[in-house]
Design a protein around this motif. Structure first.
Motif, PDB file in Angstrom:
ATOM      1  N   LEU A 131      46.165  16.776  63.926  1.00  0.00           N
ATOM      2  CA  LEU A 131      45.760  17.779  62.927  1.00  0.00           C
ATOM      3  C   LEU A 131      44.235  17.794  62.805  1.00  0.00           C
ATOM      4  CD1 LEU A 131      48.589  16.988  60.334  1.00  0.00           C
ATOM      5  CD2 LEU A 131      48.537  18.875  61.934  1.00  0.00           C
ATOM      6  N   CYS A 132      43.715  17.294  61.685  1.00  0.00           N
ATOM      7  CA  CYS A 132      42.274  17.434  61.432  1.00  0.00           C
ATOM      8  C   CYS A 132      41.423  16.696  62.470  1.00  0.00           C
ATOM      9  CB  CYS A 132      41.957  16.943  60.026  1.00  0.00           C
ATOM     10  SG  CYS A 132      42.566  15.283  59.656  1.00  0.00           S
ATOM     11  N   CYS A 140      44.078  21.652  59.437  1.00  0.00           N
ATOM     12  CA  CYS A 140      44.724  20.931  58.329  1.00  0.00           C
ATOM     13  C   CYS A 140      45.652  21.937  57.650  1.00  0.00           C
ATOM     14  CB  CYS A 140      43.668  20.437  57.340  1.00  0.00           C
ATOM     15  SG  CYS A 140      44.376  19.973  55.744  1.00  0.00           S
ATOM     16  N   ILE A 161      37.166  19.958  54.180  1.00  0.00           N
ATOM     17  CA  ILE A 161      36.808  18.640  54.718  1.00  0.00           C
ATOM     18  C   ILE A 161      35.293  18.431  54.864  1.00  0.00           C
ATOM     19  CG2 ILE A 161      37.153  17.058  56.670  1.00  0.00           C
ATOM     20  CD1 ILE A 161      39.883  18.589  57.115  1.00  0.00           C
ATOM     21  N   GLU A 192      39.477  10.331  53.291  1.00  0.00           N
ATOM     22  CA  GLU A 192      40.252  11.034  52.249  1.00  0.00           C
ATOM     23  C   GLU A 192      41.017  10.034  51.376  1.00  0.00           C
ATOM     24  OE1 GLU A 192      43.443  13.461  53.805  1.00  0.00           O
ATOM     25  OE2 GLU A 192      43.238  14.902  52.178  1.00  0.00           O
ATOM     26  N   CYS A 227      48.351  11.859  52.045  1.00  0.00           N
ATOM     27  CA  CYS A 227      48.080  12.487  53.352  1.00  0.00           C
ATOM     28  C   CYS A 227      47.090  11.648  54.145  1.00  0.00           C
ATOM     29  CB  CYS A 227      47.531  13.893  53.163  1.00  0.00           C
ATOM     30  SG  CYS A 227      48.751  15.027  52.495  1.00  0.00           S
ATOM     31  N   VAL A 255      52.508  16.757  54.855  1.00  0.00           N
ATOM     32  CA  VAL A 255      51.436  17.703  54.531  1.00  0.00           C
ATOM     33  C   VAL A 255      51.953  19.147  54.550  1.00  0.00           C
ATOM     34  CG1 VAL A 255      50.546  17.843  56.916  1.00  0.00           C
ATOM     35  CG2 VAL A 255      49.018  18.295  54.997  1.00  0.00           C
ATOM     36  N   CYS A 302      49.361  11.303  57.357  1.00  0.00           N
ATOM     37  CA  CYS A 302      49.291  12.463  58.260  1.00  0.00           C
ATOM     38  C   CYS A 302      49.056  11.972  59.686  1.00  0.00           C
ATOM     39  CB  CYS A 302      48.091  13.352  57.902  1.00  0.00           C
ATOM     40  SG  CYS A 302      48.443  14.619  56.700  1.00  0.00           S
ATOM     41  N   GLN A 357      46.839  12.404  61.899  1.00  0.00           N
ATOM     42  CA  GLN A 357      45.520  13.060  61.986  1.00  0.00           C
ATOM     43  C   GLN A 357      45.138  13.397  63.420  1.00  0.00           C
ATOM     44  OE1 GLN A 357      45.518   9.973  60.109  1.00  0.00           O
ATOM     45  NE2 GLN A 357      45.413  10.803  58.031  1.00  0.00           N
ATOM     46  N   ASN A 391      42.085  21.878  53.750  1.00  0.00           N
ATOM     47  CA  ASN A 391      41.201  21.091  52.885  1.00  0.00           C
ATOM     48  C   ASN A 391      39.738  21.382  53.217  1.00  0.00           C
ATOM     49  OD1 ASN A 391      43.202  19.788  51.478  1.00  0.00           O
ATOM     50  ND2 ASN A 391      43.262  18.002  52.807  1.00  0.00           N
ATOM     51  N   ILE A 437      38.529  11.213  59.243  1.00  0.00           N
ATOM     52  CA  ILE A 437      38.755  12.065  58.063  1.00  0.00           C
ATOM     53  C   ILE A 437      39.837  11.481  57.142  1.00  0.00           C
ATOM     54  CG2 ILE A 437      39.522  14.365  57.331  1.00  0.00           C
ATOM     55  CD1 ILE A 437      38.377  15.396  60.075  1.00  0.00           C
TER      56      ILE A 437
END
Ligand SMILES: Cc1cc2nc3c(=O)[nH]c(=O)nc-3n(C[C@H](O)[C@H](O)[C@H](O)COP(=O)(O)OP(=O)(O)OC[C@H]3O[C@@H](n4cnc5c(N)ncnc54)[C@H](O)[C@@H]3O)c2cc1C
Ligand code: SF4
Length: 480
Positions: free
Chosen positions: A104-105, A60, A66, A125, A95, A452, A99, A101, A64, A121
């Motif tokens: 990313l996360c 991320c 998370i 969020e 985000c 982000v 985002c 995702q 974050n 996630i």
């Protein structure tokens, strides 16, 4: 107790919030995802495996916390989850919505690797901070002890707004200049409402205004003032202007009526969403209603254009992209959404000419194939001997990406250092440009990127600007 609620990824399946049916959602500009109910969000958060090295956080851009806010959510401690999530991000609910995702996360979630499907996630969020807004947990922006110094921020996109928020909280007078009549940058005028509803952005901006940040709307630096004039007004300047020079399609007929730029098209559509009068939309030039639309490009901007055209009531919508599905830059999630909504993708195809008398009426399409990998390692598209075909189109939208404007010329600042692509050069440690006290952040430094990353840059540059401003104040005290 906590552990009883976590590590549920084997028993409990991954479940994203439901999506509205494709037919319904293509009829309006509201977001397509439903919201989690409280128990579902808690259950999904409880799938987190609480790993020792959380790859989700590592990948991320904001790092974050998370796993920690997932645990708090699973335990029903939503307010604490919100506070922790808010500690590293100025816009967690934004985000969570937009985002990518999967890259990313979530794409780096350990249970995804184990075949159980990542923790959802982004959706959790979004849920946490939307709940915080509804419950009144989002605190006002409280300015810090006045420092007697002021900062000018050029650009009210996520990079500029994030830096403005942190600097105001640290006690600086902050003025944000933007050439648009509303703040938010691409959050407001680029990204369509079906990905990010505008009240979600507006409530963030209202909070910044209430915290004493002064917005100068309709103020184009380069026209209404040069950079030197702003430097004289403020102790430090942040350039966060994003990238807005649309890449050209270099084929015959590219300037024909009916061939339009993606951002002009999306800005007009977003303005209509605000209820503005938009002559170029109202006269039909930027309205897809009843038309056969072809969008050129394979990135997220192209995906936003095809899905906007569907919602405007286009007769047909096709997307031309010169590589294949596996090699497109846009998110696979967005392609799937577009397909569900009735968009047709014409892979391995590029425009050869825009044809028509007076206005475009068709596109000559060159079939492409993938050749040997180029310097970037991606297989380069090349014309396929199979030849060309012609597709009917009376609205063509060019969505080939964006480059930086020529800021040294625009700002009357020839000493502002830029790269060969026009992006502003900054010192890697101080984030300052070649001009003393002038910093830069966001897309204008990175080139077209993600929200982000703009937030991350805004957070980082606020810290380096503060350090520089403190030194400046100390120097001035000594000199006095
Ligand atoms: C159509 C589209 C869809 C996107 N979708 C996504 C997505 O789903 N997820 C994601 O993460 N990212 C997405 N992005 C990318 C993301 O929006 C950008 O990376 C991000 O907004 C960059 O933030 P920024 O603050 O650097 O610039 P911007 O958001 O571009 O803001 C810059 C601001 O500076 C102002 N400005 C520019 N020049 C001047 C001047 N001379 N004087 C005064 N003001 C000026 C502009 O008016 C603008 O308000 C998308 C981009 C586009 C174009
Ligand atoms: S900011 Fe983006 S990458 Fe980071 S946790 Fe949220 S959705 Fe994932």
């Amino acid at each position: 107790m906590a552990n009883d609620r976590m590590l549920q990824f084997v028993e409990r399946e991954q479940a994203y919030p439901g999506k509205r049916a494709a037919g319904d959602r293509a009829a309006d500009f509201r977001e397509i995802a439903d919201r989690y109910a409280v128990p579902s969000a808690e259950d999904q958060a409880g799938r987190c495996s609480q790993c020792g090295v959380p790859y989700c956080s590592v990948h991320c851009p904001l790092h974050n916390h998370i796993p920690d806010w997932l645990r708090l959510t699973a335990e029903g401690r939503l307010r604490e989850a919100y506070e922790l999530s808010n500690a590293t991000s100025t816009m967690p609910e934004i985000c969570g919505r937009i985002c990518p995702q999967d890259r990313l996360c979530e794409g780096n979630c350990v249970i995804e690797f184990s075949g159980h499907g990542a923790v959802t996630i982004g959706s959790v969020e979004k849920f946490i901070t939307d709940t915080a807004w509804e419950e009144g947990w989002v605190e006002p922006l409280v300015p810090g002890r006045p420092r007697g110094q002021s900062v000018g921020v050029i650009g009210a996109g996520p990079a500029g707004l994030t830096a403005a928020e942190y600097l105001r909280a640290a006690g600086y007078d902050v003025h944000v200049y933007d050439r648009y009549d509303r703040a938010g940058g691409l959050l407001t005028y680029g990204i369509p409402g079906f990905k990010l509803e505008k009240p979600v952005v507006t409530r963030r901006i209202d909070r910044l205004k209430a915290g004493g940040i002064v917005f100068h709307h309709g103020f184009a630096v380069g026209e209404d003032a040069g950079l030197d004039e702003l430097r004289a007004r403020h102790d430090a300047i942040l350039i966060a202007t994003g990238v807005y020079r649309a890449r050209a399609v270099d084929v015959s007929g590219a300037d024909s009526a009916g061939v339009v730029a993606a951002l002009d098209y999306l800005v007009a559509s977003n303005r209509k969403g605000f209820g503005d009068a938009v002559p170029a939309f109202d006269d039909g030039s930027l309205d897809a209603y009843g038309r056969d639309v072809i969008v050129i490009g394979g990135g997220d901007t192209a995906m936003d254009c095809v899905r906007t055209a569907k919602r405007q009531g286009a007769r047909s919508v096709k997307c031309l992209y010169r590589r294949d599905r596996a090699n497109m830059p846009g998110s696979q999630r967005e392609v799937a959404n577009a397909e569900d909504e009735g968009v047709e993708f014409v892979w391995l195809s590029a425009p050869a000419a825009f044809e028509g008398e007076g206005a475009v009426s068709s596109v000559r399409v060159r079939r492409m194939r993938l050749g040997a990998p180029d310097a970037s390692g991606r297989r380069a598209p090349e014309p396929d001997p199979a030849g060309d075909e012609t597709l009917h189109a009376d609205l063509v939208i060019k969505a080939l990406g964006f480059d930086a404007e020529d800021l040294p010329t625009l700002f009357g600042a020839p000493d502002l250092g830029v790269s060969r692509w026009g992006t502003v050069l900054v010192d890697g440690r101080t984030l300052m440009t070649s001009l003393d006290g002038v910093f830069a952040a966001g897309d204008i430094v990175r080139g077209a990127s993600l929200v982000v990353w703009a937030i991350r840059d805004g957070r980082d540059v606020a810290a380096t600007m503060q350090a520089w401003l403190k030194t400046k104040a100390a120097r001035e005290r000594v000199a006095a």
